[in-house]
Enzyme design. Structure first.
Site, PDB file in Angstrom:
ATOM      1  CE  LYS A  26      -2.380  -1.400   3.771  1.00 23.03           C
ATOM      2  NZ  LYS A  26      -1.651  -3.111   3.804  1.00 23.03           N
ATOM      3  CD  GLU A  38     -12.783 -22.760  -1.005  1.00 24.77           C
ATOM      4  OE1 GLU A  38     -13.687 -22.513  -1.728  1.00 24.77           O
ATOM      5  OE2 GLU A  38     -12.627 -22.267   0.273  1.00 24.77           O
TER       6      GLU A  38
HETATM    7  P1  ADP Z   1       1.975  -1.923   3.109  1.00 24.00           P
HETATM    8  O1  ADP Z   1       1.926  -0.529   3.331  1.00 24.00           O
HETATM    9  O2  ADP Z   1       1.042  -2.617   2.436  1.00 24.00           O
HETATM   10  O3  ADP Z   1       2.013  -2.438   4.473  1.00 24.00           O
HETATM   11  P2  ADP Z   1       4.563  -1.674   2.028  1.00 24.00           P
HETATM   12  O4  ADP Z   1       4.181  -0.829   0.940  1.00 24.00           O
HETATM   13  O5  ADP Z   1       4.890  -1.062   3.183  1.00 24.00           O
HETATM   14  O6  ADP Z   1       3.519  -2.401   2.558  1.00 24.00           O
HETATM   15  O7  ADP Z   1       5.476  -2.836   1.556  1.00 24.00           O
HETATM   16  C1  ADP Z   1       6.688  -3.189   2.251  1.00 24.00           C
HETATM   17  C2  ADP Z   1       7.473  -3.668   1.005  1.00 24.00           C
HETATM   18  O8  ADP Z   1       7.333  -4.866   0.387  1.00 24.00           O
HETATM   19  C3  ADP Z   1       7.691  -2.828   0.052  1.00 24.00           C
HETATM   20  O9  ADP Z   1       8.699  -1.655   0.094  1.00 24.00           O
HETATM   21  C4  ADP Z   1       8.283  -3.609  -1.250  1.00 24.00           C
HETATM   22  O10 ADP Z   1       9.481  -3.788  -1.156  1.00 24.00           O
HETATM   23  C5  ADP Z   1       7.728  -4.894  -0.781  1.00 24.00           C
HETATM   24  N1  ADP Z   1       6.367  -5.167  -1.645  1.00 24.00           N
HETATM   25  C6  ADP Z   1       5.253  -5.290  -1.204  1.00 24.00           C
HETATM   26  N2  ADP Z   1       4.440  -5.449  -2.181  1.00 24.00           N
HETATM   27  C7  ADP Z   1       4.995  -5.407  -3.303  1.00 24.00           C
HETATM   28  C8  ADP Z   1       4.749  -5.466  -4.502  1.00 24.00           C
HETATM   29  N3  ADP Z   1       3.401  -5.709  -4.978  1.00 24.00           N
HETATM   30  N4  ADP Z   1       5.717  -5.285  -5.542  1.00 24.00           N
HETATM   31  C9  ADP Z   1       6.663  -5.208  -5.194  1.00 24.00           C
HETATM   32  N5  ADP Z   1       7.277  -4.964  -4.068  1.00 24.00           N
HETATM   33  C10 ADP Z   1       6.228  -5.131  -3.017  1.00 24.00           C
HETATM   34 ZN    ZN Z   2     -16.729 -23.079   2.027  1.00 21.56          ZN
END
Ligand code: ADP
Ligand code: ZN
Length: 595
Positions: free
Chosen positions: A193, A411
């Site tokens: 996110k 499932e």
């Molecule tokens: P959230 O805010 O949902 O808790 P973050 O954005 O802080 O998650 O994610 C932490 C790290 O995980 C990111 O900096 C990245 O390195 C990695 N990450 C998470 N989701 C992805 C994705 N879809 N693609 C690439 N890296 C990701």
């Molecule tokens: Zn079910």
């Protein structure tokens, strides 16, 4: 306080520099360096007699040329060559300065961490000079792009409009359309996110202001609200820009009826300030507020109203394909050996979030460095995975293999019944990736919205719901608690069938809703002589429907056991399959039965 921290750091730095200098000094005079290719030429020419290898560094001595050093990118490959040319090879353990440097780095890191930490704390306590903090601590121009966020194809489309708007706000306000204000990103922790919010700012090349919801709250009275105002006024000056609020549920959780204690008062004030600010934008203030939460269910509905966070994007834990993409994104940044098959790793990490996958790549890289390898091999990935899994198991986040199997069959049971029965909605997606409370999901999508339901449609629906539990029962022989939701929904449908839709023979075409609402002997329910007998009949008929459906479903499942096995195997392998894939498996199953 501050002075003493700085002077400590200064002294620390001095010590480090002194130490490193001393080490270089005792290593003594250094030999001239030459290129690796020259060194290779020398070997070929036979002018190299003796070498000493330490840590990739080669010292050439006793040859026809003056002594020199060079650096080998691939020592193991070099050994063969040296042997072929009869060069004497001496080796030394990894240089101790390396170890010392590492230790020093660690000390520096610790000092740095302590410094930041204590700064943060003192910022909190000296925060009566409100405001200031944001410019210095929270604003940045990010270079994150959509390329860095894997597996968000759906969200991407939706976000382009926002980015377009940030890039050229005049175009939108000229058209008089309603400008977007808030985007809510919802999804479990570590699904990217924050990363996505940064990518929006990066793609639109606008400043990014960020603050955590909990930053607002644990403050002194009234500070949260004033922080919100300061943040927005600061951001408006830099518009177009993005304000990112992490963990918005910390301030935007449902307002409780009795807001007695101080902390919820404080939260409410902060939330109100936020709402006022968001409502107060006008068209020339292009500020987009992006908020993130993993608890969108508890958000105050005021936040979700039009003109506030009316755009919502849900991020899920990645499936096998998503995990591969995320691994690829992160593997690009490190040296991964050519023979590492990332899809193998994607396959073996069900339940991992994006953050955990990023962590996995990082841990593997650290391990490879510690093992003095030039690239990361499968071994490092496996070891890093073991390490992370052990951490995760403690958090109960990783599903055991047997639970996965059970879910796959559950499932598969739903899906098989949906496929085998006529008059059902087409299957859309079946997954065994856990989301929130549920371990898996079978999703059907109607071809068109239902205006009415037929009786057989409803009975089929009950059978599909029971299919999950029956597959578990027929194949594994035991019962689990995993079907409680299904049973609840099935019973509710049977209830409506009997009491509301008049589809039961015994009760007849009668609606019992008002009847059920009236209490026994209730004076207001004049024309309803509610009897114990009728209530029992209703009860009995609901049960009969469920039991009949249960037996019919069992027959189907026993007859088409192989279809269920095939579906479950495919789920275990792919984690998510779509309707088309079910069709293919079904045709394959029919083919086998005929053959
Ligand atoms: P959230 O805010 O949902 O808790 P973050 O954005 O802080 O998650 O994610 C932490 C790290 O995980 C990111 O900096 C990245 O390195 C990695 N990450 C998470 N989701 C992805 C994705 N879809 N693609 C690439 N890296 C990701
Ligand atoms: Zn079910």
């Amino acid at each position: 306080m501050k002075f003493s921290i700085q002077s400590t750091i200064f002294l620390g730095l001095l010590a480090v520099i002194g130490f490193i200098g001393f080490n270089f000094y005792i290593i003594g005079t250094r030999l001239p360096e030459r290129s690796y290719s020259q060194f290779l030429d020398d070997i070929a020419a036979g002018s190299v007699r003796e070498v000493t290898i330490r840590d990739g560094q080669i010292t050439v001595t006793g040859g026809s040329e003056p002594d020199f050093t060079t650096y080998s990118p691939d020592v193991p490959a070099l050994i063969g060559l040296l042997r072929n040319h009869d060069v004497t090879i001496n080796t030394r353990p990894a240089s101790s300065i390396n170890g010392i440097l590492k230790d020093m780095l660690l000390v520096l890191l610790l000092l740095g961490g302590w410094f930041i930490f204590s700064k943060k704390k003192s910022a909190g306590s000296s925060d009566f000079s409100r405001g200031k903090i944001f410019q210095s601590r929270h604003q940045s121009l990010t270079k994150v792009s959509f390329e860095d966020v894997a597996g968000i194809t759906e969200a991407r489309e939706e976000l382009w409009e926002i980015i377009d708007f940030l890039k050229d706000p005049a175009k939108y306000s000229g058209l008089g359309g309603r400008i977007p204000k808030g985007v809510l990103l919802q999804g479990p922790p570590g699904t990217g996110k924050t990363l996505l919010a940064k990518a929006i700012a990066g793609e639109a090349s606008v400043p990014f202001y960020s603050i955590g919801g909990s930053d607002f709250v644990e403050m002194f009275a009234g500070l949260g609200a004033s922080r919100v105002r300061n943040l927005f006024s600061e951001a408006k000056k830099k518009a177009p820009c993005i304000i990112f609020i992490d963990e918005i549920d910390a301030i935007g959780g449902k307002r409780s009826a009795e807001s007695g204690n101080g902390s919820s008062d404080e939260r409410e004030q902060t939330l109100n300030a936020l709402l006022v600010e968001m409502d107060g934008f006008n068209s020339n203030e292009t500020v987009i507020v992006v908020a993130a939460t993993n608890r969108s269910d508890i958000l105050d509905s005021a936040l979700l109203r039009p003109g506030r966070f009316d755009r919502r994007i849900t991020l899920h834990l990645p499936d096998i394909k998503g995990r591969l993409k995320i691994l690829e994104v992160h593997a690009r940044k490190v040296a991964v050996s050519n023979n590492v098959d990332l899809s193998l790793i994607a396959r073996s990490t069900p339940g991992f979030s994006g953050a955990e996958l990023a962590n996995l790549v990082n841990e593997a890289a650290l391990l490879a460095a510690r093992r003095e390898k030039i690239s990361i091999s499968l071994k490092e990935f496996e070891d890093a995975q073991d390490k992370i899994m052990m951490g995760l198991e403690r958090k109960n986040a990783v599903i055991s293999e047997s639970a996965r199997r059970l879910t796959a069959y559950h499932e598969a049971g739903h899906a098989a019944i949906a496929k085998l029965l006529p008059e059902t909605d087409p299957l859309h997606k079946i997954t065994i990736i856990p989301r929130g409370q549920s371990l898996g999901l079978t999703q059907q999508l109607p071809l068109a919205e239902h205006l009415t339901y037929t009786r057989s449609y409803l009975l089929n629906r009950i059978m599909i719901l029971l299919g999950g539990r029956l597959a578990e029962e027929v194949i594994f022989g035991g019962l689990t608690t995993g079907a409680s939701n299904d049973l609840q929904t099935a019973t509710r449908i049977a209830h409506r069938l009997v009491c509301e839709f008049g589809m039961n023979e015994k009760i007849g075409p009668v609606s019992c809703l008002e009847y059920l609402q009236a209490g026994i002997g209730d004076a207001s329910a004049v024309h309803w002589q509610q009897s114990q007998q009728t209530l029992q009949d209703i009860d009995k008929e609901i049960r009969l429907h469920i039991f009949k459906c249960y037996e019919d479903t069992r027959v189907l499942i026993e007859k088409h056991g192989e279809f269920i096995h095939m579906l479950a195997e495919s789920l275990l392998l792919n984690e998510t399959i779509d309707g088309e894939e079910v069709d293919i498996i079904y045709r394959c199953y029919l083919g086998r039965r005929q053959g």
